[in-house]
Enzyme design. Structure first.
Site, mmCIF file in Angstrom:
data_model
loop_
_atom_site.group_PDB
_atom_site.id
_atom_site.type_symbol
_atom_site.label_atom_id
_atom_site.label_comp_id
_atom_site.label_asym_id
_atom_site.label_seq_id
_atom_site.Cartn_x
_atom_site.Cartn_y
_atom_site.Cartn_z
ATOM 1 N N HIS A 46 4.241 -42.531 -47.855
ATOM 2 C CA HIS A 46 3.029 -42.314 -47.084
ATOM 3 C C HIS A 46 2.353 -40.966 -47.409
ATOM 4 O O HIS A 46 1.249 -40.932 -47.907
ATOM 5 C CB HIS A 46 3.348 -42.351 -45.588
ATOM 6 C CG HIS A 46 4.081 -43.578 -45.136
ATOM 7 N ND1 HIS A 46 3.521 -44.837 -45.151
ATOM 8 C CD2 HIS A 46 5.332 -43.726 -44.642
ATOM 9 C CE1 HIS A 46 4.399 -45.706 -44.669
ATOM 10 N NE2 HIS A 46 5.496 -45.076 -44.361
HETATM 11 O O1 RIB Z 1 3.636 -43.456 -40.462
HETATM 12 C C1 RIB Z 1 4.013 -42.599 -41.503
HETATM 13 C C2 RIB Z 1 3.780 -41.170 -41.118
HETATM 14 O O2 RIB Z 1 4.550 -40.842 -39.966
HETATM 15 C C3 RIB Z 1 4.244 -40.174 -42.191
HETATM 16 O O3 RIB Z 1 3.472 -39.002 -42.105
HETATM 17 C C4 RIB Z 1 5.659 -39.896 -41.803
HETATM 18 O O4 RIB Z 1 6.114 -38.619 -42.272
HETATM 19 C C5 RIB Z 1 5.542 -39.882 -40.310
HETATM 20 O O5 RIB Z 1 5.100 -38.588 -39.923
#
Ligand code: RIB
Ligand code: CA
Length: 307
Positions: A237
């Site tokens: 992500h």
């Molecule tokens: O949903 C993914 C996000 O939430 C990313 O930033 C992960 O590190 C969590 O913070």
């Protein structure tokens, strides 16, 4: 010319890879890293950010920020990222202290003192720090070059069916950020689920043979796997947000209106994206397509530049 950025984060396994990518990239001048409670408590996210900076052989200042959301009770993702927040990594304890100024003040004052359009905010955790800065100094919304945030979803969430973690953790902060009039670029799950750390890709990172490669491969080995579009691996992500700043040509999307659900029992934290039949003025550029293979190849090359 170097692009000046501030990374606001909650490291976090994928935050760790995002931070290392940024620090390895000569096109970026990472002015500071600011931390927020999210995946794990603020003490841990701040310690982890400091340790990652030193793993990269850098001296980038780390400023601690908000220990809890604006309104909602704190939640975390320790079940995913581990009690340390960076499950899989074995980082040396940091030797440099946390920076003295508060993260919210750092964000606010840096945007106030820099030229309009000079500094980009890369937000890869709950948006509490950014929201506080924007409430204190609304004029900074137009001074940021962009606010590139990993968060939200056009389709399904990952924390509830409706909501993605960063938005769900602090929906009120997200609402402030999306309604501040800032140039927001939203990197949602619909894009990040296309960027999976498959076994082949993790092996290529491990084959770099440097300490950063070993640590990132260990993190990705420990990172929960998803299966999307016929591939299996950990969805990266947060590195996607840094990758957009570095290589925007790898991604596509469109200008949309995005609203945040801050109430409700079932849809709390939903990013309501007007993706079709756009009727209202856009407040964000929402990305949904990425060249994942090129992104991973470039990410791997960059990680190879670190110790
Ligand atoms: O949903 C993914 C996000 O939430 C990313 O930033 C992960 O590190 C969590 O913070
Ligand atoms: Ca994060």
């Amino acid at each position: 010319m170097n692009r000046k950025i501030i990374i606001d984060c909650d490291p976090g396994q994928d935050d760790a890879v995002a931070i290392l990518l940024a620090l390895a990239s000569p096109e970026l001048d990472t002015l500071a890293i600011t931390t927020v409670a999210g995946n794990i408590g603020l003490d841990r996210t701040t310690l982890n950010a400091r340790a990652l900076v030193e793993l990269a052989g850098m001296t980038t200042p780390v400023h601690a920020g908000c220990p809890r959301p604006l309104v909602r009770p704190p939640i975390d993702a320790a079940h995913i990222h581990g009690a340390s927040g960076i499950n899989g990594a074995t980082l040396k304890p940091p030797t440099r202290p946390v920076a003295s100024s508060y993260a919210v003040d750092l964000i606010r004052d840096t945007l106030r003192s820099s030229a309009p359009g000079e500094v980009t905010l890369v937000a890869i955790g709950p948006l509490t720090n950014l929201a506080c800065a924007l409430v204190q100094a609304p004029e900074i919304a137009q001074r940021a070059r962009e606010i590139v945030l990993m968060g939200g979803a056009i389709g399904l969430g990952n924390t509830t069916p409706a909501a993605e973690f960063n938005i769900y953790a602090d929906p009120h902060a997200a609402s402030v950020v999306f309604n501040a009039g800032a140039p927001v670029v939203m990197v949602p799950l619909d894009l990040t689920h296309q960027v999976l750390a498959t076994a082949r890709r993790v092996a290529a990172i491990r084959a770099l043979g440097n300490e950063v490669g070993r640590q990132v491969a260990a993190i990705l080995d420990a990172y929960p796997k998803d299966t999307h579009f016929g591939a299996t691996g950990g969805p990266l992500h947060d590195p996607c947000a840094v990758a957009y700043v570095l290589w925007p040509e790898l991604m596509r999307g469109k200008e949309c209106r995005v609203d945040i659900e801050t109430e409700g029992e079932h849809a709390l934290g939903r990013t309501v994206v007007e993706w079709r039949r756009q009727k209202r003025p856009a407040n964000a550029r929402v990305l949904d397509t990425v060249d994942a293979e090129t992104l991973f190849r470039r990410l791997t090359e960059r990680l190879g530049r670190l110790p």
